[in-house]
Scaffold this motif. Structure first.
Motif, PDB file in Angstrom:
ATOM      1  N   VAL A 392       0.938  -1.193  -0.157  1.00  0.00           N
ATOM      2  CA  VAL A 392      -0.186   0.244  -0.245  1.00  0.00           C
ATOM      3  C   VAL A 392       0.396   1.324  -0.369  1.00  0.00           C
ATOM      4  CG1 VAL A 392      -1.639   1.446   1.462  1.00  0.00           C
ATOM      5  CG2 VAL A 392      -1.823  -1.184   1.119  1.00  0.00           C
ATOM      6  N   GLY A 393       2.134   1.284   0.762  1.00  0.00           N
ATOM      7  CA  GLY A 393       2.389   2.081   1.342  1.00  0.00           C
ATOM      8  C   GLY A 393       3.940   2.770  -0.475  1.00  0.00           C
ATOM      9  N   ASP A 394       3.916   1.576  -1.367  1.00  0.00           N
ATOM     10  CA  ASP A 394       4.648   1.814  -3.125  1.00  0.00           C
ATOM     11  C   ASP A 394       2.923   2.808  -3.276  1.00  0.00           C
ATOM     12  OD1 ASP A 394       6.990   0.845  -1.997  1.00  0.00           O
ATOM     13  OD2 ASP A 394       6.463  -1.475  -2.456  1.00  0.00           O
ATOM     14  N   ARG A 395       2.285   2.076  -3.188  1.00  0.00           N
ATOM     15  CA  ARG A 395       0.894   2.741  -4.483  1.00  0.00           C
ATOM     16  C   ARG A 395       0.569   3.892  -4.031  1.00  0.00           C
ATOM     17  NH1 ARG A 395      -2.732  -2.944  -4.341  1.00  0.00           N
ATOM     18  NH2 ARG A 395      -1.654  -4.003  -5.602  1.00  0.00           N
ATOM     19  N   VAL A 400       1.668   9.690  -5.554  1.00  0.00           N
ATOM     20  CA  VAL A 400       2.463  11.242  -5.068  1.00  0.00           C
ATOM     21  C   VAL A 400       3.388  11.519  -6.261  1.00  0.00           C
ATOM     22  CG1 VAL A 400       4.314  12.098  -3.501  1.00  0.00           C
ATOM     23  CG2 VAL A 400       2.502  10.856  -2.904  1.00  0.00           C
ATOM     24  N   SER A 401       3.789  11.209  -6.776  1.00  0.00           N
ATOM     25  CA  SER A 401       4.573  11.581  -7.793  1.00  0.00           C
ATOM     26  C   SER A 401       4.108  11.671  -8.787  1.00  0.00           C
ATOM     27  CB  SER A 401       5.073  10.082  -8.515  1.00  0.00           C
ATOM     28  OG  SER A 401       4.560   8.782  -9.244  1.00  0.00           O
ATOM     29  N   LEU A 402       2.693  11.058  -9.126  1.00  0.00           N
ATOM     30  CA  LEU A 402       1.651  11.517 -10.674  1.00  0.00           C
ATOM     31  C   LEU A 402       0.863  13.327  -9.466  1.00  0.00           C
ATOM     32  CD1 LEU A 402      -0.778   8.660 -11.480  1.00  0.00           C
ATOM     33  CD2 LEU A 402       1.553   9.563 -12.471  1.00  0.00           C
ATOM     34  N   ARG A 403       0.969  12.950  -8.972  1.00  0.00           N
ATOM     35  CA  ARG A 403       0.387  15.149  -8.201  1.00  0.00           C
ATOM     36  C   ARG A 403       1.654  15.758  -8.295  1.00  0.00           C
ATOM     37  NH1 ARG A 403      -2.934  14.360  -2.678  1.00  0.00           N
ATOM     38  NH2 ARG A 403      -4.574  12.250  -3.051  1.00  0.00           N
ATOM     39  N   LEU A 404       2.870  15.096  -7.874  1.00  0.00           N
ATOM     40  CA  LEU A 404       4.525  16.039  -7.971  1.00  0.00           C
ATOM     41  C   LEU A 404       4.591  16.254  -9.288  1.00  0.00           C
ATOM     42  CD1 LEU A 404       6.797  15.231  -5.771  1.00  0.00           C
ATOM     43  CD2 LEU A 404       6.114  17.033  -5.443  1.00  0.00           C
ATOM     44  N   ARG A 405       3.862  14.897 -10.534  1.00  0.00           N
ATOM     45  CA  ARG A 405       4.525  15.232 -12.048  1.00  0.00           C
ATOM     46  C   ARG A 405       3.627  16.344 -12.478  1.00  0.00           C
ATOM     47  NH1 ARG A 405       5.000  10.030 -13.954  1.00  0.00           N
ATOM     48  NH2 ARG A 405       6.606  10.559 -13.752  1.00  0.00           N
ATOM     49  N   ARG A 416      12.244  10.967  -7.485  1.00  0.00           N
ATOM     50  CA  ARG A 416      12.440  10.567  -5.518  1.00  0.00           C
ATOM     51  C   ARG A 416      14.425  10.416  -5.546  1.00  0.00           C
ATOM     52  NH1 ARG A 416      11.307   4.774  -4.710  1.00  0.00           N
ATOM     53  NH2 ARG A 416      10.862   4.731  -2.444  1.00  0.00           N
ATOM     54  N   LEU A 417      14.310  10.883  -4.167  1.00  0.00           N
ATOM     55  CA  LEU A 417      16.088  10.271  -3.934  1.00  0.00           C
ATOM     56  C   LEU A 417      16.255   9.406  -3.400  1.00  0.00           C
ATOM     57  CD1 LEU A 417      15.653  14.422  -2.130  1.00  0.00           C
ATOM     58  CD2 LEU A 417      17.393  13.033  -4.603  1.00  0.00           C
ATOM     59  N   GLY A 418      14.243   9.208  -2.854  1.00  0.00           N
ATOM     60  CA  GLY A 418      14.862   7.518  -1.784  1.00  0.00           C
ATOM     61  C   GLY A 418      13.418   7.661  -0.977  1.00  0.00           C
TER      62      GLY A 418
END
Length: 767
Positions: A392-395, A400-405, A416-418
């Motif tokens: 769930v955390g990965d999803r 989050v990445s889609l919103r940032l983009r 993503r730095l990690g």
């Protein structure tokens, strides 16, 4: 001697060489027979009026038999369809040839004397023609030609010696010697020519075999174009690699074949321009990778070729080899992408972010502009991972990445730095206001609810930013500056944006020095314990103390737990410090009255240590404290990690007789399931609910009543924390809490003060 067949040298396979040498005999065998028979008939016609017919017929029969004998020897010698010929068979052929010469000697020795000088001259002319032709035709059998010439020369000398023609004899001798020498040289040249011819044939066969194997390979092919760059002699493998039939690409320009559909539009890939440039300049090239647009998909070819010229030096095109490297190219691109992109989110990774930041800093130096770097850390993400699992955390990270983009402009790159850390590189920040605007938009968008696997999740974002080149002229310096600003945002509770300030470096240095001091605090005995009383709500009698850690450092003075506890967690010092607290609390509480308990806070990291239960047993046995007098306080966070180790550890602790207290119930990730998993002895109500209830807040009152009712039904006690006023104590009693802890009944005190308090109590009792 080897050429004549009289000796076999030690060097070389002369049986094989002779087979090569004598293969030419069969080629002219019929011609030799026909020539001999025609010349024989001419001789018979010449002597028909001087020699009886039966003699001429007999001679012709002898000539025919002599001509047939070499064919028998030739077949028996094994030279037919054989690559080795022994020397004895060569000598047999020489003997057969000599026999023909002896038959031809009969007309000049026996028939010519019955005629006149004119007939003698004529027959010698016929024999001279025969000798010359035999020498030329017998270059594959030089010894036979020499003997044939020698026999007829001797016969001619004898014949002309009878008539006393010395001049003709001399001419015959000179003619025969010259003919023999030229015949030998001709034989040598013939053998060299045949050996060269066979060598070339063998090389051609080897080359053909290699080319055939090359053509039949899985990935390589030959290709050839003419001076106009049109494909010629298209091989099947080449056509297959192009996904077409050989007849369809024959005569097609190579560049058009490679360009595919892009040929008409002129939008050609750079690799095709490089290839075209090489072809135009007529330069050799090797391992040139070009992009090929097929009918349905794109290929990658690796081509090598050299220009070709004819005998006059005129350019006639290119010839080369090619390989389909699509699979290896795609693998290389995939590896390159993995090296530069995050596999989970598809965003640029740390490597690509640092490269982009380096380019932005260089542009700032060159054009005197400003760039920006934002470091983003997700708030409360760890709790999602711990409670719902990493899947769930990965999803959630993917969302989050889609919103940032979606928030990025043309001069901005997010990556993503990690872990749960992201970053944004801004090439141009203008007057600097753009960084703040973007940071607040990011916080707002990332703080909105997420729907993941039927879960509604709430997280936030903390951001630290730095300006280039003001806050750092190198990538490392600028990232460090943004990281310090991010630390400040996290320290302020998260959900905030802070810009780097120079004083943050001093705070970071202070933090570093404090961490070094904290690592040595145990060995320097800088820690002490303070004890806050816990009383019975009804009788107000003392029932226990909660042990609280204090740190006094010579350099920093009395350090607040709010400062050094988070530092200890980051430095992974919680476990050794927590174990020290447990031992010291047991040691100091053993001298208290037997009905007074001591409560010790235990972190989740301690519970997940494999030997924590043994640590508890050791503390009790070494100090002599009864297990019933020890109570361990844990928070709900100990249950948030995946697995059941915490529950198993708590069950083992309960089995020892040690009490368990659930601290701060209702303030974090409250779930009644925790109470069903582990049987706690006490539930502690957080101070915020106590203050709320004292102010008449119905929500706080309802929560406390619910907790008290639930604890009573499960046989657990309730302790209200943070009671500071008489009104708060009164409300707590009315709501049914069994125990009270707070400043109203006493502030935390040292071990000496506790001991003194019990001494005064005893003195009052026996006074």
């Amino acid at each position: 001697m080897a050429i004549l067949g009289l000796r076999d040298p030690a060097e070389g396979d002369w049986d094989h060489f002779r087979a090569i040498q004598y293969t030419g005999l069969a080629r002219y065998a019929i011609l030799r027979v026909v020539t001999n028979l025609v010349l024989g008939l001419m001789v018979c016609q010449l002597f028909a009026g001087f020699v009886p017919l039966w003699q001429l017929a007999g001679w012709m029969a002898m000539l025919g038999g002599a001509l047939y004998f070499p064919a028998i020897v030739y077949r028996q010698s094994g030279m037919v369809n054989h690559d080795h010929v022994a020397r004895r068979f060569v000598l047999q052929l020489v003997a057969a040839t000599s026999l023909i010469a002896f038959v031809w000697a009969i007309p000049i020795l026996l028939f010519a004397p019955q005629a006149g000088p004119m007939e003698l001259a004529t027959v010698w002319t016929i024999l001279a023609a025969l000798v010359v032709g035999g020498t030329l035709l017998l270059n594959a059998l030089p010894l036979g030609a020499v003997l044939f010439n020698l026999v007829l020369m001797v016969a001619s000398i004898i014949a002309f010696a009878r008539v006393g023609d010395i001049v003709t004899i001399g001419a015959i001798v000179c003619f025969s010697i010259m003919l023999a020498l030229s015949g030998f040289e001709n034989a040598r040249a013939f053998l060299m020519f045949k050996l060269s011819e066979v060598g070339l044939a063998e090389k051609d066969e080897v080359v053909s075999l290699l080319l055939r194997e090359f053509e039949e390979g899985d990935a390589d092919w030959l290709w050839q174009i003419d001076a106009s760059r049109r494909i010629v002699a298209a091989s099947p493998r080449f056509a297959f690699a192009a996904g077409r039939e050989a007849k369809d690409i024959e005569g097609m320009p190579l560049t058009q074949l490679i360009a595919g559909k892009a040929w008409e539009s002129g939008n050609l890939p750079p690799s095709l321009h490089v290839l075209s440039d090489k072809l135009t300049k007529r330069e050799s090239f090797s391992n040139l990778v070009v992009k090929v647009q097929g009918e349905d998909k794109t290929f990658w070819w690796e081509l090598s070729a050299s220009p070709r010229y004819d005998d006059n030096g005129a350019f006639i095109g290119f010839r080369g080899v090619g390989s389909d490297v699509t699979e290896s190219r795609e693998s290389a691109e995939k590896i390159a992408r993995l090296a530069r992109y995050d596999t989970l989110t598809g965003l640029p990774n740390r490597l690509q972010l640092t490269e982009a930041l380096d380019r932005a800093l260089n542009e700032c130096e060159q054009w005197k502009t400003r760039c920006g770097f934002l470091m983003i850390d997700l708030d409360r993400f760890k709790s999602v991972n711990d409670t719902l699992g990493h899947l769930v955390g990965d999803r959630l990270l993917a969302q989050v990445s889609l919103r940032l983009r979606s928030l990025m402009g043309k001069d901005e790159m997010c990556g993503r730095l990690g872990g749960d850390e992201f970053a944004v590189v801004m090439r141009d920040t203008g007057d600097g206001q753009r960084i703040g605007d973007l940071a607040h938009r990011i916080i707002d968008v990332l703080s909105r609810p997420y729907e993941v696997d039927e879960h509604t999740l709430f997280i936030g974002a903390s951001i630290g930013s730095a300006h280039g080149v003001r806050d750092g002229r190198t990538v490392e310096t600028l990232m460090r500056s943004a990281d310090l600003a991010l630390y400040r945002s996290k320290d302020e509770g998260g959900g905030r944006h802070n810009v780097y300030e120079p004083k943050l470096h001093s705070h970071a240095e202070e933090r570093r020095v404090m961490e070094m001091a904290l690592r040595k605090a145990l060995e320097k005995d800088e820690f002490t314990l303070a004890y806050q009383p816990v009383v019975d709500a009804a009788s107000e009698s003392l029932v226990g103390f909660e042990a609280l850690l204090r740190w006094h450092n010579p350099e920093f003075g009395q350090v607040s737990p709010a400062r050094f506890i988070p530092l200890a967690e980051d430095a992974r010092l919680v476990v050794p410090i927590g174990n020290w607290v447990l031992h010291r609390a047991c040691c100091e509480a053993v001298s208290w009255p037997a009905d007074v308990r001591v409560a010790v806070n235990v972190s989740a990291e301690q519970l997940y240590e494999p030997d924590f239960v043994e640590t508890v047993v050791e503390a009790l046995s070494e100090t002599g404290l009864a297990p019933q007098r020890l109570e361990l306080e844990v928070t709900e966070s100990v249950f948030l990690r995946e697995g059941s180790r915490a529950g198993e550890t708590l069950d083992r602790i309960l089995a020892l007789g040690v009490g368990l207290s659930l601290d701060d119930f209702g303030t974090g990730y409250s779930a009644l399931g925790y109470l069903s998993k582990t049987r706690f002895t006490t539930i502690k109500v957080d101070r915020s609910f106590v203050q709320g209830a004292a102010r008449g807040m119905q929500e706080s009152i309802a929560i406390i009543r619910a907790v008290v009712a639930m604890a009573d039904s499960l046989g657990m006690a309730t302790t209200a924390e943070g009671a500071e006023t008489e009104n708060e104590v009164r409300v707590i009693r009315e709501l049914g809490c069994k125990k009270i802890q707070g400043y109203y009944y006493g502030r935390p005190m040292g071990a000496e003060d506790v001991a003194e308090m019990f001494s005064d109590h005893r003195a009052a009792m026996f006074g």
